[in-house]
Structures are given as structure tokens and as C-alpha cells.
Motif scaffolding. Sequence first.
Motif, PDB file in Angstrom:
ATOM      1  N   VAL A 226      -2.404   2.037 -15.908  1.00  0.00           N
ATOM      2  CA  VAL A 226      -2.002   0.700 -15.447  1.00  0.00           C
ATOM      3  C   VAL A 226      -2.120  -0.300 -16.598  1.00  0.00           C
ATOM      4  N   ARG A 227      -3.225  -0.226 -17.301  1.00  0.00           N
ATOM      5  CA  ARG A 227      -3.458  -1.167 -18.394  1.00  0.00           C
ATOM      6  C   ARG A 227      -2.539  -0.868 -19.573  1.00  0.00           C
ATOM      7  N   ASP A 228      -2.442   0.413 -19.917  1.00  0.00           N
ATOM      8  CA  ASP A 228      -1.663   0.789 -21.089  1.00  0.00           C
ATOM      9  C   ASP A 228      -0.179   0.477 -20.904  1.00  0.00           C
ATOM     10  N   LEU A 229       0.334   0.700 -19.707  1.00  0.00           N
ATOM     11  CA  LEU A 229       1.759   0.436 -19.455  1.00  0.00           C
ATOM     12  C   LEU A 229       2.002  -1.019 -19.031  1.00  0.00           C
ATOM     13  N   GLU A 230       0.931  -1.815 -19.074  1.00  0.00           N
ATOM     14  CA  GLU A 230       1.012  -3.257 -18.755  1.00  0.00           C
ATOM     15  C   GLU A 230       1.639  -3.491 -17.382  1.00  0.00           C
ATOM     16  N   LEU A 231       1.233  -2.689 -16.416  1.00  0.00           N
ATOM     17  CA  LEU A 231       1.825  -2.836 -15.086  1.00  0.00           C
ATOM     18  C   LEU A 231       1.528  -4.204 -14.449  1.00  0.00           C
ATOM     19  N   PRO A 232       0.351  -4.822 -14.676  1.00  0.00           N
ATOM     20  CA  PRO A 232       0.163  -6.170 -14.116  1.00  0.00           C
ATOM     21  C   PRO A 232       1.206  -7.161 -14.642  1.00  0.00           C
TER      22      PRO A 232
ATOM     23  N   GLY B  97     -14.169   5.041  -5.175  1.00  0.00           N
ATOM     24  CA  GLY B  97     -14.044   5.288  -3.740  1.00  0.00           C
ATOM     25  C   GLY B  97     -13.377   4.146  -2.989  1.00  0.00           C
ATOM     26  N   SER B  98     -13.197   3.000  -3.646  1.00  0.00           N
ATOM     27  CA  SER B  98     -12.537   1.868  -2.973  1.00  0.00           C
ATOM     28  C   SER B  98     -11.029   2.055  -2.955  1.00  0.00           C
ATOM     29  N   TRP B  99     -10.404   1.456  -1.970  1.00  0.00           N
ATOM     30  CA  TRP B  99      -8.955   1.504  -1.847  1.00  0.00           C
ATOM     31  C   TRP B  99      -8.400   0.093  -1.748  1.00  0.00           C
ATOM     32  N   GLY B 100      -7.139  -0.035  -2.141  1.00  0.00           N
ATOM     33  CA  GLY B 100      -6.509  -1.348  -2.084  1.00  0.00           C
ATOM     34  C   GLY B 100      -5.048  -1.253  -1.695  1.00  0.00           C
ATOM     35  N   PHE B 101      -4.453  -2.427  -1.525  1.00  0.00           N
ATOM     36  CA  PHE B 101      -3.020  -2.519  -1.260  1.00  0.00           C
ATOM     37  C   PHE B 101      -2.306  -2.955  -2.532  1.00  0.00           C
ATOM     38  N   ALA B 102      -1.162  -2.365  -2.779  1.00  0.00           N
ATOM     39  CA  ALA B 102      -0.304  -2.901  -3.834  1.00  0.00           C
ATOM     40  C   ALA B 102       0.412  -4.105  -3.230  1.00  0.00           C
ATOM     41  N   ARG B 103       0.215  -5.280  -3.847  1.00  0.00           N
ATOM     42  CA  ARG B 103       0.826  -6.489  -3.284  1.00  0.00           C
ATOM     43  C   ARG B 103       2.340  -6.325  -3.274  1.00  0.00           C
ATOM     44  N   GLY B 104       2.930  -6.582  -2.109  1.00  0.00           N
ATOM     45  CA  GLY B 104       4.370  -6.386  -1.969  1.00  0.00           C
ATOM     46  C   GLY B 104       4.728  -4.991  -1.507  1.00  0.00           C
ATOM     47  N   GLY B 105       3.722  -4.158  -1.260  1.00  0.00           N
ATOM     48  CA  GLY B 105       3.984  -2.794  -0.812  1.00  0.00           C
ATOM     49  C   GLY B 105       3.935  -1.815  -1.969  1.00  0.00           C
ATOM     50  N   MET B 106       3.855  -0.530  -1.623  1.00  0.00           N
ATOM     51  CA  MET B 106       3.701   0.486  -2.659  1.00  0.00           C
ATOM     52  C   MET B 106       4.902   0.552  -3.599  1.00  0.00           C
ATOM     53  N   GLY B 107       6.032   0.050  -3.127  1.00  0.00           N
ATOM     54  CA  GLY B 107       7.194   0.014  -4.006  1.00  0.00           C
ATOM     55  C   GLY B 107       6.957  -0.786  -5.263  1.00  0.00           C
ATOM     56  N   SER B 108       6.004  -1.706  -5.211  1.00  0.00           N
ATOM     57  CA  SER B 108       5.757  -2.512  -6.415  1.00  0.00           C
ATOM     58  C   SER B 108       5.102  -1.676  -7.524  1.00  0.00           C
ATOM     59  N   VAL B 109       4.486  -0.541  -7.154  1.00  0.00           N
ATOM     60  CA  VAL B 109       3.986   0.380  -8.187  1.00  0.00           C
ATOM     61  C   VAL B 109       5.181   0.956  -8.945  1.00  0.00           C
ATOM     62  N   ALA B 110       6.160   1.456  -8.181  1.00  0.00           N
ATOM     63  CA  ALA B 110       7.346   2.040  -8.812  1.00  0.00           C
ATOM     64  C   ALA B 110       8.134   0.981  -9.582  1.00  0.00           C
ATOM     65  N   GLU B 111       8.228  -0.224  -9.010  1.00  0.00           N
ATOM     66  CA  GLU B 111       8.989  -1.287  -9.684  1.00  0.00           C
ATOM     67  C   GLU B 111       8.352  -1.641 -11.025  1.00  0.00           C
ATOM     68  N   ALA B 112       7.019  -1.755 -11.036  1.00  0.00           N
ATOM     69  CA  ALA B 112       6.331  -2.109 -12.287  1.00  0.00           C
ATOM     70  C   ALA B 112       6.478  -0.982 -13.313  1.00  0.00           C
ATOM     71  N   LEU B 113       6.367   0.274 -12.846  1.00  0.00           N
ATOM     72  CA  LEU B 113       6.552   1.400 -13.763  1.00  0.00           C
ATOM     73  C   LEU B 113       7.976   1.399 -14.319  1.00  0.00           C
ATOM     74  N   ALA B 114       8.936   1.081 -13.443  1.00  0.00           N
ATOM     75  CA  ALA B 114      10.331   1.060 -13.885  1.00  0.00           C
ATOM     76  C   ALA B 114      10.536   0.008 -14.973  1.00  0.00           C
ATOM     77  N   LYS B 115       9.922  -1.167 -14.783  1.00  0.00           N
ATOM     78  CA  LYS B 115      10.083  -2.231 -15.789  1.00  0.00           C
ATOM     79  C   LYS B 115       9.435  -1.817 -17.105  1.00  0.00           C
ATOM     80  N   SER B 116       8.270  -1.182 -16.997  1.00  0.00           N
ATOM     81  CA  SER B 116       7.593  -0.719 -18.201  1.00  0.00           C
ATOM     82  C   SER B 116       8.480   0.305 -18.924  1.00  0.00           C
ATOM     83  N   PHE B 117       9.002   1.263 -18.156  1.00  0.00           N
ATOM     84  CA  PHE B 117       9.882   2.309 -18.697  1.00  0.00           C
ATOM     85  C   PHE B 117      11.109   1.676 -19.361  1.00  0.00           C
ATOM     86  N   GLN B 118      11.736   0.734 -18.663  1.00  0.00           N
ATOM     87  CA  GLN B 118      12.925   0.089 -19.206  1.00  0.00           C
ATOM     88  C   GLN B 118      12.589  -0.736 -20.439  1.00  0.00           C
TER      89      GLN B 118
END
Lengths: 393, 538
Positions: free
Chosen positions: B68-74, B233-254
Motif C-alpha cells: 500500500v505504501r510502496d505503490l502510494e495507494l493512499p 487482527g483488526s479489520w477495516g472498510f475501504a472507503r468507497g467500497g472494496m472497488g477503491s482498492v482496485a481503483e487505487a491499484l489501477a491508478k498506480s499501475f497506470q
Amino acid sequence: MAGADERMLLTTPFHSRVAAACETNCWGNWKGYTTPNSYIDVELEYFAIRSTTGVFDLSPMGKYRVTGPDAEAYLNRLITRDVSKIREKRVGYTVWCDDEGQVLDDGTIFHLGPNDYRICAYARAIDWLLWSAEGFDVCVEEETQNVAALAVQGPTSCAALMAMGLSGLDALKPFGIEYFDFEGEQLMVSRTGFTGDLGYELWIAPEKAEDLWDRLFAAGAPHIIKPFGMEALEMARIETGFIQAGVDFIPAEETIRQGRSRSPFELGLDWLVDLNKPVFNGRKALLDEKSRGSRYRFAILDVAGNKPANNSFILKNGKQVGVVTSAAWCPTAKTNVALAQLEMPHGAIGEELVAEIYYQRELHWTKVNAPCKVLESPVFDPPRRRQTPALPY
Amino acid sequence: MKKYDAIVIGAGHNGLTNGAYLAKAGLDVAVLERNSYIGGATVSRELYEGWTYSNCSYVCSLLRPELVRDLELPRHGLQVVPYGGGVTFMRNGDYYGNFYDHERQYREMARHSKRDANAYERYTADVMKQTRLIRPFLLKTPPDPTSLKLRDLKDLMEYGKSFMDLGEAGLIDALKFWTKSVGDFLDEYFESDVIKAHLGGTGVIGTALGVYSPGTAYVLLHHYMGDVDGNVGSWGFARGGMGSVAEALAKSFQGFGGEIICDADVDQIIVRNGKARGVALKNGTELYADTVVSNLDPKRTFLDVMDEKDLPGEVIKKAQNFKIRGSSGKLNIALDGLPSFTGLDQGSPLMLGDYHFSDSLPRIERAYDDWKDGTWSKDPYVDVLIPTQTDPTMAPPGKHMMTVFVQYCPPKVHGNDWTAEDKAGFEKSVIDQIAAHSPDFKDLILHCETRTPKEIEAEVGLTEGNIFQGELTFDQLLFNRPFPGYAQYRGPVKGMYMCGSGTHPGGGVMAAPGANAAREILRDLRKPNTVPEGYADD
């Protein structure tokens, strides 16, 4: 303020509501007022600031009112910025220095009306403010107890406040001030805060404090509004690179040892110093420093790994060149950040250094030398912070 | 036709992660997606106006923080927000709540069993010992124990050392953990039925096994080894839904110059002279690359998009025998308001977390019995969350979205394809179970997306709708994942690789398989490694 029991810390005008919400029952002392360190859970409170709306009781913040014909001239003498550029219904962040150009405090100046200003400060300041007022036709009064204040911060904060009836608030620009009627009292709202996010501060007469809290939380419920304490605020302000008096620098008047105070240049606040102003406290010393060079440089460091570099020495080629003053793992930026004071000439953007981090696990101490790098800008700085009109989330 | 350096099949989180690290190394990479939208099982869709669903995966913890940090997903828009709480409602009207705060948690447990409340400390320490064993290996390629290569031997030594460092008792615990049933494991610590049921449910999530089936203790561990900001052991929500994980990865990839091509349904991986040469799409287009990476599950990879003629018979057989049974369903529900639950205040912090209605392990075991019998559980184990109490972006203010993960739901009903009546029956069993504890729930439902394994397979492509791309049992973990001899991301054909959750360290939106595979590919191509090392876990 409410809570007249002089045997204990004072309580703020919101105390009945704050105490009811403070499930952790974990309190601290902020300039003589009892203040929650946390309400439910520090992390969840932090994420209220970053994902929904967080509310912070900032009533203990030192507040000083400056009025009179010479108000602007007086403030121009007091602070390092050009006060004439802070127009009416605007707020300016600033520092003020002693005659040696050393920072006494940082704070905000609210331009409330013609010849009418409010200074918000961390340190108790009335002595210095009155001293600096010699010869000016101004009235300087402390009004900390006369004004109750809430910070309402986070991406849904505008929506929550508009739901409370503050129509048109979305048009308010950053550092702008607007007035609203609240049950017959004047409610002042400024688009300011200490979290680096979209956010507002609400200022009202203490008698209306509890009503304000109740109405805010009722109207804000659909926008997910939660109170937050000192610890969550600390995470947010480090993530966004804000320095804290008493932590990242010691107010010059409180320092005892020679050389422990800092100039604005040494705190990365050059942009607040207007040397074109002919006269202001500390100007001569700051001009000298400008030509002579500063002793220290403020730096935001991106530290490798996930161990916060609290109190770390900063090394270059094995030699100590600085110290960390604040550090945190930043949960939104997902970065390990440290604010540091580095000896000149270190601290240029991009410089690679090493943080000597000590941490303890089950009574076992470990040291890591974590590579770190000087960042150009804070790791958290979202567009929504400045966007006008403000977004609903 | 254009020739890429690498083609990745499937724009789920692992495909995008893999693509990002290959592109970061300077390769010209295309990630192909058969749907018109990216994400795979890490997807958000608006199926009812104003509501965003996390249609498949719905919570986040295992996603590697290093990546997450390396691909600058935030910076690319990802924010993972932890949630507290969690509650198991009981048939007698009481509940067991999971408080975020340690002391309240102790008191709540003590309300059910004082001894369990105390034992929980021992349980937590034991579980954490085991997560510490596994976590350092998540971002590493599993060594091949049959190989005599220096690298494998060195890595094996490292594994061996970690195991030995546990000490004798710890080692025995580790073996227990990897082989035991979650029921037997919990019985060693707790006496309260509801506490065991609350903790034990994660042992069967996504798994075609019961709480008393050997191997399920590991599945529980798999759910514990993630973290949110260091809180293991903690869990969280991806803000905007889990699709925002894929969207952030896509932007990093692009951002690294990668190209995403949607509506690109791969018919076959082209193999010539024993080497991967590209892919042929179902629309007839051919795209070429000497490196082809499959993010599909092992069955789909080897039995669908590869020609059996191109494969060793051994691989075909292993793929046929790979365990990837469908056992889960999902309901995504748009709600007109926040439902109330019997016995719990609406403002209770417990409501922020996961709700369950199975108050004993035998009840969960009986839910499994239905699945074995070829039908959906009549009294299912459900994992219910209302993320809109934490995330303001997924429904209009004051409205809510509920995600309901359902265990168990079979890929076929008594061996036959799902019918509309079957699907309605499955949906009813779930909604009735929730409604039994929430009187206003049914009236608040505005829209419901019901997904059986059939729908999940049809949309996402996961064989039988198995959420982990293959079961997480010891015979399919580490150097056995997906199968022995092929656990280092390399396929049986030169230039062909695997990067999906069917490879080590498995499923759960970790992105580790995609990153690990990229490291191996770059090694083969003699390119500098771009994949970061894991954080030290101490």
C-alpha cells in the motif's frame, strides 16, 4: 466558564456533554481545563476526522480580543505577518517573536470587524500582549472564558453543519469567517482547524454551548459525527505537518537554557515573516539571521519501516545531526512520518538520513537505524481541504 | 498487433499489483479484464441508484501495508478505515459483544464466562505467536522443499529457524493450528458456546468445511494475520467500497505506464515451441507478449484458458484435483434506514462491526450439514456488516447498505443448476434469520442483490465462486499452493506465470501473490526487483 470548583481543573462549557460522551474516562489537562485524551478509541476518533466528521472541544484555547483605533498597527508590530493583508472576516495563521527573533508562540488572528481582532494562542500570552501594546491606542483583553469553541473537522463536516441549518456554509472559503444566528445568539464559524482537512471552528457564548453541541450531534448523525480527543488530534496534526507549541518548539519565554528557543525560519515558517514591514518585534534579529544563516532547519521526514521514530536522533554518516520532535504512523497516508529539527546545513529536500529508533517489546529493547528522507510537503494534504464550494463528503 | 513485454490476465487486485510492479521495472504491461469494469472480486458497483455495494469482498485487513505504501495507494485514493465492534445474537435474546476496548471486552466476556474472559488473554497470545510465524513469509516466495537449489535451501533454513524459535510448546501449537479443526482448537480455551461461535465463524468463511473439520483452525488464523495500521487482527472498510482498492491499484499501475484493457475476454494463452507467446481473445484479437501472467484460479488457468496439449499431463491432473469448492453466497442490501436489533441500543459501538446469529458451534456445523446434503444452509452462518455507519460515501445520508456474507451455499443444488426458486429460497433463509433479530429489517429493504456461487462464478470467474481461489487447507498452502512443484509462481510453460490467490499466500485481498509473482518474473527477466521487502514484525 462553567464549573467553578476551584479545587480541581476547570471544566469547559461543553463539559456535561463531553463527559457523557467520554466512554474511556481518560482525561488530560489543557491549560488548566480537564480535557478528554480520548472518547471511545483513539483510532476510531482519528478516522472520524479523516473519513466523516470529528468534533473537538477547543474552549481552553487561549483567546485574546484586540480592539481600538490602533488595532491593526499594534498587531503589525506584534506579529511577523502583514496584518493589513488579513481582511475583514478572514483568519490568518501567524507567529510572534521576542526581540531576539525567537518564536513566543504560533496562533491565529481573526479579523472580526473594523479595528476588532481575536488572537488564539497556545501559551498564556496576556503579559506579552499588554507589554507590546505600550503606546498603542488599543484595548487587549483575555476572553478565553467568554467564548466556547468547537472544532468540527472532516470530509462530511460541511454537510453536517449545513444540516444544522448553516445554509450557504459550503461557499465559505478556507480561512473565511461567517456569522449565523443560533437561537438568538451570534454563532461565528470560521473555516479553520488543526487537522489539515476540510473543517470549521464554531465560536459561541458559553450559555449556548450545550445547545450547540446537542443540535450539532443531532443534525450531524446522518453524516457520521463523533467527538475526538487530544490523542486523535495529535495523529492528525502530525500527518498534516503542523507543529505544536511546547512539543516541536518551546515558546521562547519558557526556555531556560541558552539556545533552546527557535526562530520562525528554524521552524519552516519563513512564509509567515514579512521583512518588508518596517517595524515588528524581532525584525532586526531576523534580518541578521537571514544574512548570517540559521542554526537549525525544520524537516518532515518519511521514515522507512513501521516503527514511529519518537524521540529519535537523526544521523548522517553516523554523526548526530538532529532530533525528532514529533512522530507517528499516519493511518491515512500509510506513511511513517517524523517532524525533526536538523542542524544546518542538513534538511534540504530529498536529503537521505537515518533515524535511530529505539522500541520495546515485552521488556526487550531493540534499536533500528531506519533510513529516512526529507519530504517536500506533508504526507496528507487533500484537495477537499481547499475546495470551494466544500464537498458533501 | 502490438507486442507487450508482459500481459496479465484479470484486473483483480493481484493482477493489478503484479502489473504495477512489472511496469515499475520498466516493462510495457497490459492487464486484461473480461468485464467492462475492473476489480474482479475487489469491486464496488452501483446496482441501485445512490447505493454503492462492495459486491464480493467487503472488508480489508490482509492487504499488505508494505505494498500500500510502496505503490502510494493512499495518494491514489485508497483509505482503509477500521471498524470496532461485532456481536453474536443469541436465541435466548441475549448477545455476546466484541468491544474494541480491552477492558470492556473483558467485562463482556466475563458476563458469559469469567474463566473465558481470562482465557482470552492466553488465546490471544497463542494466536499472535502463530501470526508472527506466518506474517514474515507473506511477501516471500515459498521455498521448494524438494529442490537442492541454494536459494531454496537458504529459504528453507529461514523457515526452519522461525519454527524452531517457537520452542517446543510453540511448535506443537503450530502443528495443531495447521491441522486442527477450529472447534477443537477453541474447545481448548473456552467453555461458553456463544464465545466459541463468535470466534469460530472465521474458521469456515469461504471454506467448504465445518467447524469440526480438520484444517479449519488455520482458516481462522488466516483471518487474524492481517492488520490495520499495525493492529494485528483488526479489520477495516475501504472507503468507497472494496472497488477503491482496485481503483487505487489501477491508478498506480497506470502511473507506471501500464495499460488496462477491459472487455478483453481471454480465450487461450498462445504457446509456441513450449513458450508463452501471448493471448487470443474470444473476439478473435491476438495480443502478444513473451511473459503471460494468469491471475485466474488454477482450474480456470490450466483447464480453460490453456490448451491441454501445451501442458504436462501431471499439471492437468493436479488442476483437476485442486480443491476449489464453492461454499459461500452473498447478499448486498440497500436499506432505507438503520435497522434496530433486539436487545441492542442503536448507538451501540457493537453495531459498527460484524453481526452473527449462530450462537453455538454445533449450529454452524449443522449449517455445513445442509451444504454436504447439496443445498444451502437453512440456518446459515452469516457475517453481516453495515459499512455506511462508518463510510459516508456508500449511501445517501441516513440511508444504509448492508453486506451479508453467507456460509454455506453450494455451487449446485442437489447436483442440479440453481433455479430462480432455489435462489429465492436461499435469499429467504438469510433474510428470515436476520429479521428474527431485527423487527424492522424487512421493511427497510429497498433492493437486494443475491449472489450464489453461480453468480459469483459467472461474473468474477472464480471457479464455483470460491472466494480464496482454492481452499486454504495445509495440502494447498505454502509450497503446496496451488500444487507441489508450481508454488513459485512459474507455470509449466516458459514465460507463463500465476499471480492469483490460488498461489501463496492465498486469498483475502492481500495483493501479496501478485507482488511475489512479479518479483519472480523480474528475476527470470534479469530485471532489478521492484517489490519491497516485508516489514519486520517486531
